[in-house]
Motif scaffolding. Structure first.
Motif, PDB file in Angstrom:
ATOM      1  N   PHE A 163       5.615  -7.898  -3.789  1.00 19.58           N
ATOM      2  CA  PHE A 163       4.334  -7.365  -4.231  1.00 19.58           C
ATOM      3  C   PHE A 163       4.465  -5.877  -4.537  1.00 19.58           C
ATOM      4  O   PHE A 163       4.156  -5.411  -5.634  1.00 19.58           O
ATOM      5  CB  PHE A 163       3.252  -7.604  -3.173  1.00 19.58           C
ATOM      6  CG  PHE A 163       1.944  -6.931  -3.496  1.00 19.58           C
ATOM      7  CD1 PHE A 163       1.175  -7.360  -4.562  1.00 19.58           C
ATOM      8  CD2 PHE A 163       1.489  -5.860  -2.738  1.00 19.58           C
ATOM      9  CE1 PHE A 163      -0.037  -6.737  -4.872  1.00 19.58           C
ATOM     10  CE2 PHE A 163       0.286  -5.232  -3.036  1.00 19.58           C
ATOM     11  CZ  PHE A 163      -0.469  -5.678  -4.106  1.00 19.58           C
TER      12      PHE A 163
ATOM     13  N   SER B  67       0.697 -13.852  -1.865  1.00 19.84           N
ATOM     14  CA  SER B  67       1.820 -13.125  -2.440  1.00 19.84           C
ATOM     15  C   SER B  67       3.055 -14.033  -2.450  1.00 19.84           C
ATOM     16  O   SER B  67       3.189 -14.943  -1.613  1.00 19.84           O
ATOM     17  CB  SER B  67       2.121 -11.832  -1.673  1.00 19.84           C
ATOM     18  OG  SER B  67       3.069 -11.053  -2.363  1.00 19.84           O
TER      19      SER B  67
ATOM     20  N   GLU C 122       5.025 -11.390 -10.689  1.00 19.26           N
ATOM     21  CA  GLU C 122       5.338 -10.933  -9.331  1.00 19.26           C
ATOM     22  C   GLU C 122       6.729 -10.384  -9.088  1.00 19.26           C
ATOM     23  O   GLU C 122       6.884  -9.416  -8.352  1.00 19.26           O
ATOM     24  CB  GLU C 122       5.147 -12.098  -8.319  1.00 19.26           C
ATOM     25  CG  GLU C 122       3.761 -12.650  -8.226  1.00 19.26           C
ATOM     26  CD  GLU C 122       3.656 -13.980  -8.961  1.00 19.26           C
ATOM     27  OE1 GLU C 122       4.575 -14.286  -9.742  1.00 19.26           O
ATOM     28  OE2 GLU C 122       2.658 -14.685  -8.745  1.00 19.26           O
TER      29      GLU C 122
END
Length: 364
Positions: A72, A275, A352
């Motif tokens: 993240f 995440s 991501e």
């Protein structure tokens, strides 16, 4: 208090996100359709959220983030650095505080950025409170302050780019309710003092109450966001509550620790979390995770640069929200749920996970 404002306004923020969430979901579907369409999606690095522009001057950006222990924050750093190169601005330094709570370290890094003469200071704050005096001083010096990834309690932030944390908790509770409404859920709320942790837990608990028959065991805030803490906490919870069908965690390292505990104990319990990191992908595929909410750090990093350019040049800043949810204007990226069924089609490289060979050029 601001905490109450944020909690009370999160549902309204979720409504604001509705259109954006639909567009992001559509982008995922297009990217998964064919290799050619995936390549096209890759070319649109901002996925239609904003029209990219180039800076008229080579503005200097300095960055300090909580840590770089997960994809993240790495994604945010990569997004900022790559978008800066594409957009004609310069990242002079990327620093890390080291952990949540390391406020003094981050203050020193902010002062270092000031001495470097940055135009924009990007801050992934190590704590929700305590930053107002230093932000005020930076603003007086002509430096724009940008809140990255998570909220911070200061009106002296120029703007923020993040996500609706409460809606993440809501989405995870909804996934459990759809999968097995009459079940027991153990919870690992996460570290005390982190506002994003609190909001996710509040969203999860409030949404869980709407699911008939769902038994959610309240947890206590504490510990850290490390894998080992998630493992130890999940092991204790499963020994005390062997019938727990699910474990809630607010972020992926705690979730992976819980998934390891489940495997060690030979349980069929599933984890919900938020995440994505590379190491978690096999755990999602084999079903130890029921669902994970994507946190598109790369997109956030790119948006930070694009909005910073607009701010410096007095240009329109579309989709910038100004209300009492936060004491500064902000942009939110919509949450997208990833499950074992769609893990193979999710475009991690856009949202991501930075390229495997990526390195930070300047790291304090």
């Amino acid at each position: 208090m601001l905490d109450n404002h944020v909690a009370s306004k999160s549902s309204r923020i979720a409504k604001v996100l509705k259109v954006g969430a639909l567009s992001i979901s559509a982008a995922f579907c297009l990217a998964a359709a064919t290799p050619a369409s995936a390549a096209a999606a890759q070319e649109d690095r901002l996925q239609g959220l904003i029209e990219p522009i180039k800076a008229e001057k080579p503005y200097k950006i300095g960055v300090t983030l909580v840590h770089l222990n997960d994809d993240f924050w790495k994604g945010i750093a990569y997004g900022i650095q790559d978008e800066a190169k594409r957009s004609g601005v310069k990242v002079v330094q990327i620093s890390v505080a080291g952990a949540y709570g390391n406020v003094r370290e981050q203050f020193a890094q902010l002062n270092a950025l000031k001495s470097l003469g940055v135009d924009i200071a990007v801050v992934g704050a190590a704590s929700f409170n305590g930053y107002d005096p230093i932000f005020k001083d930076m603003q007086k010096s002509g430096i724009k302050v940008v809140a990255a990834g998570i909220p911070v309690n200061s009106p002296n932030v120029t703007f923020g780019v993040g996500q609706d944390d409460k809606s993440i908790g809501v989405a995870l509770a909804d996934q459990i309710c759809k999968a097995k409404p009459k079940s027991t859920v153990a919870t690992i709320p996460g570290p005390a003092g982190a506002e994003w942790v609190r909001l996710r837990y509040v969203g999860f608990m409030e949404e869980s109450k709407k699911c008939p028959g769902l038994n959610v065991l309240p947890g206590a805030f504490g510990g850290n966001v490390g894998l080992s803490y998630g493992l130890s906490q999940a092991s204790d919870l499963l020994l005390k509550h062997p019938d727990a069908a699910f474990i809630y965690t607010p972020e992926i390292s705690l979730g992976m620790g819980a998934a390891q505990a489940i495997k060690q104990l030979g349980k069929r319990t599933q984890v919900v979390s938020s995440s994505v990191v590379k190491e978690a992908i096999p755990m999602i595929k084999d079903g130890r995770f029921l669902a994970v909410v994507s946190e598109p750090g790369i997109i956030m990093g790119r948006l930070i640069v694009q909005y910073a350019i607009r701010q410096m040049e007095g240009k329109p800043m579309p989709n910038l929200h100004k209300d009492k949810a936060l004491p500064y204007p902000y942009v939110l990226t919509p949450p997208v749920v990833i499950t074992p069924a769609d893990i193979d089609s999710h475009p991690f490289n856009i949202y991501e996970i930075p390229p495997h060979d990526w390195r930070i050029d300047a790291l304090q």
